[in-house]
Enzyme design. Sequence first.
Site, short mmCIF file in Angstrom:
data_model
loop_
_atom_site.label_atom_id
_atom_site.label_comp_id
_atom_site.label_asym_id
_atom_site.label_seq_id
_atom_site.Cartn_x
_atom_site.Cartn_y
_atom_site.Cartn_z
N SER A 25 81.10 34.54 -9.25
CA SER A 25 81.31 33.35 -10.07
C SER A 25 81.44 32.08 -9.24
O SER A 25 80.82 31.05 -9.55
CB SER A 25 82.55 33.54 -10.95
OG SER A 25 83.69 33.82 -10.16
N LYS A 127 89.02 32.96 0.19
CA LYS A 127 90.47 32.73 0.16
C LYS A 127 91.21 34.05 0.39
O LYS A 127 91.87 34.58 -0.50
CB LYS A 127 90.86 32.07 -1.15
CG LYS A 127 90.21 30.70 -1.33
CD LYS A 127 90.61 29.99 -2.61
CE LYS A 127 89.98 28.61 -2.69
NZ LYS A 127 90.36 27.87 -3.91
N GLY A 157 90.91 24.19 -3.11
CA GLY A 157 91.50 23.27 -4.08
C GLY A 157 91.56 23.95 -5.44
O GLY A 157 91.33 25.16 -5.55
N ALA A 161 86.16 28.66 -11.14
CA ALA A 161 84.70 28.58 -11.15
C ALA A 161 84.13 28.22 -12.52
O ALA A 161 83.26 27.35 -12.62
CB ALA A 161 84.11 29.89 -10.65
N LYS A 212 98.29 31.32 -2.05
CA LYS A 212 98.40 30.99 -3.47
C LYS A 212 97.96 32.16 -4.35
O LYS A 212 98.48 32.34 -5.45
CB LYS A 212 97.61 29.72 -3.80
CG LYS A 212 96.12 29.78 -3.50
CD LYS A 212 95.28 30.16 -4.70
CE LYS A 212 93.81 30.25 -4.36
NZ LYS A 212 92.99 30.55 -5.53
N ASP A 265 95.87 23.76 -5.87
CA ASP A 265 95.28 25.08 -6.06
C ASP A 265 96.31 26.08 -6.55
O ASP A 265 96.01 26.96 -7.36
CB ASP A 265 94.65 25.55 -4.76
CG ASP A 265 93.59 26.62 -4.96
OD1 ASP A 265 93.21 26.87 -6.11
OD2 ASP A 265 93.15 27.21 -3.96
N SER A 275 92.26 32.63 -13.91
CA SER A 275 92.59 33.08 -12.56
C SER A 275 92.57 34.59 -12.47
O SER A 275 93.32 35.29 -13.17
CB SER A 275 93.97 32.55 -12.16
OG SER A 275 94.47 33.24 -11.03
N GLU A 302 91.65 38.48 -4.57
CA GLU A 302 91.94 38.42 -3.14
C GLU A 302 93.42 38.62 -2.83
O GLU A 302 93.77 39.11 -1.76
CB GLU A 302 91.46 37.10 -2.55
CG GLU A 302 89.95 36.97 -2.43
CD GLU A 302 89.36 37.75 -1.26
OE1 GLU A 302 90.07 38.59 -0.67
OE2 GLU A 302 88.17 37.54 -0.96
#
Length: 355
Positions: A25, A127, A157, A161, A212, A265, A275, A302
């Site tokens: 994505s 990330k 940031g 997507a 994050k 972010d 998310s 991730e």
Amino acid sequence: MSAGTAGAASTAARPEKLVVVGAGSWGTTFAKVLADSARERGVPAPEIVVWARRPEIAESITRDHRNEDYLPEIELPRCLTATTDLAAAVTGAGLVVLAIPAQEVRGHLPAIRAHLDPAAVVLSLVKGLERGTDARMSELCAEELDLPAARFAVVSGPNLALEIARGEPTATVVASTDADAAEWIATRTAGPYFRPYTNTDVTGVEICGVVKNVIALAVGICDGLGFGDNSKASVITRGLAETTRLAESLGGQAGTLAGLAGLGDLVATCASPLSRNRTAGRYLGQGLSVAEATARLKQTAEGMKSVSAVVDLSRRHGVEMPISEAMNAVIAGTLDVDTLSGLLLSRDLKSEGRT
């Protein structure tokens, strides 16, 4: 001239071909950003190639201008093409964008190195940290590509997507130790809905992008357990403190943590139902196993993959990260989510100013 001896080349010598390695994505969306930026600037569309692992995805992007598996109902620019041939994709490219899961990056770098233009910049959208080495993508590229720091950049940031693919406005950070390289990338990504800012804090931007996701797992678990906004806001805030401690211990800058790559972010990843990491955490909070949550997501979260490396890195640098420690225990199966509430904020009583 090899990739390792070329050093930072002038932007005038850099080929205009742009390649995105990864057709998920975010990779597909970023390819769209590159195409839309050229159109907004009124310049001829550059050659933009997406490398896809699956032939059916490559064919759909090239033939149908769609990637329904990852960006349903989004029409892609007609100048985008896709291939499963990594060597062909990378050859002659001035920008090589890494948009694959962190644990897969090292395995793809030898093929990239063999065909990397001496002037090309490598841009990471990844990330995550590599498990086993705790390496950031800048460190992996320096090692495996013999790439000078001036030819590496990272984007991070509030970059959900699907929102960006829809043309909803967002701002982001392009970080490189070479200001000219960062500006070159920013120029090629700026458009009507995508506003890049530049800085030189590669370490801070990378650590923000990694941690994050771990904090978003914790927020998602709170959601799955039925906790309210006070709990989630507390985890987000203390999570930012954890991220700051780790980033600064590695040389990151405090200003980065307060900016788009840090706070921006973190808020987007922890708050949005789009998310993957928050969604993965919600599944865990609802009682699914790690394997079940992963299967339901169909994409890489991730945070689940990198949390062990985050904790290992923090321990090696003597950084206290209780939320990350708790998430690592959950993913490892040594902590039940039902006992998590007391651990998420479990630190000795102290002044808030003592982060």
